[in-house]
Design an enzyme around this catalytic site. Sequence first.
Site, PDB file in Angstrom:
ATOM      1  N   HIS A  98       0.564  -6.583  -0.910  1.00  0.00           N
ATOM      2  CA  HIS A  98       0.278  -6.206  -2.222  1.00  0.00           C
ATOM      3  C   HIS A  98       0.853  -6.709  -3.487  1.00  0.00           C
ATOM      4  CE1 HIS A  98       0.640  -2.001   0.065  1.00  0.00           C
ATOM      5  NE2 HIS A  98       0.093  -2.803   0.894  1.00  0.00           N
ATOM      6  N   GLU A 100       2.844  -6.244  -5.959  1.00  0.00           N
ATOM      7  CA  GLU A 100       4.320  -6.206  -6.290  1.00  0.00           C
ATOM      8  C   GLU A 100       4.864  -7.635  -5.174  1.00  0.00           C
ATOM      9  OE1 GLU A 100       3.279  -1.959  -6.718  1.00  0.00           O
ATOM     10  OE2 GLU A 100       2.451  -3.806  -5.614  1.00  0.00           O
ATOM     11  N   CYS A 125       3.665   1.633  -4.229  1.00  0.00           N
ATOM     12  CA  CYS A 125       3.610   2.275  -3.344  1.00  0.00           C
ATOM     13  C   CYS A 125       4.914   2.181  -2.213  1.00  0.00           C
ATOM     14  CB  CYS A 125       2.408   2.140  -2.378  1.00  0.00           C
ATOM     15  SG  CYS A 125       2.552   0.434  -1.492  1.00  0.00           S
ATOM     16  N   CYS A 128       5.671  -1.085  -0.871  1.00  0.00           N
ATOM     17  CA  CYS A 128       6.260  -2.054  -2.089  1.00  0.00           C
ATOM     18  C   CYS A 128       7.523  -1.899  -2.518  1.00  0.00           C
ATOM     19  CB  CYS A 128       5.267  -1.984  -3.265  1.00  0.00           C
ATOM     20  SG  CYS A 128       3.855  -2.886  -2.972  1.00  0.00           S
TER      21      CYS A 128
END
Length: 294
Positions: A98, A100, A125, A128
């Site tokens: 992801h 992040e 999300c 993360c």
Amino acid sequence: MAQDWIDAARSGMGLKIARKLDADILETLVRPQFTGYFEHKFCREEPAREKLITLAREFAVVPISGFQVGALAIGKSGNAYLGANMEFTGVPLHAGLHAEQSAVINAWMHGEPAVEALYVSEIPCGHCRQFLLELHAAEELPIRVRGVQKNLAELMPEPFGRRRAKGQGLLDSSPSEVVKIHPDDGNQTQRAINAASRSYAPYSKSPEGFIIETINGQHFAGRIAESFAFNPSVPAVTTALNQMNLSAQRKVSISSCTQARLATALTQSTAFSEALMRGICNVPVKSVLMESAH
């Protein structure tokens, strides 16, 4: 057409994006030495950071979803570290990285002791948010999405796991002491062991390192970053691919790969690393076994 726009296009970025960036940022971006971050002098103001978020999205590798996410981690140094989501074909969906995670890992791999702010093109999300809890003082981390800022405590009011004490978080923990079992003087082997020694593996106690070498002699290191919830953990091979993807060498062919892991590890990702790399290049993964120095 300005030369810097042409250079930006050569780097794989669309001209529409290039036109929005300052010339000094473009100049940094197209240098062969670019490794995915910008010095603090380029990103002190909010408008500059918002532009870099747009740029970060261009690094996304999304052959499955087509959904690009960009992130920007501001380190304690003031430097800005790009992040972008990555998806991989031929392996389960959870193998993806992801944005992040990408940005924070990028800061970590560049030696940042702390992340002071995180900018993201989409709301983080749960996966993360859980990963970010591995940072020291994570609950205070400012997260800015499309001009709206909240801290992690607001986004995750009832976190799973315990807070990481100062000196025990992802970015500021001490290195492990590991040695190789089988004598091997190869430079690639030592690079993989060095990477493993900087792993963040407080839960499995199983450090691992991964080295990617490109045909032009560039090296990209990766190490494992664990999460208390296990699933958001990022294996060393993914960390290495992230660093390559965020660099000026992201389209250069891979010539060799080496993974270092503990012989006595309770968990190991050799099979996963091999499966992941098979979908990217026809290069075998050399495995190096280590033991703890203690």
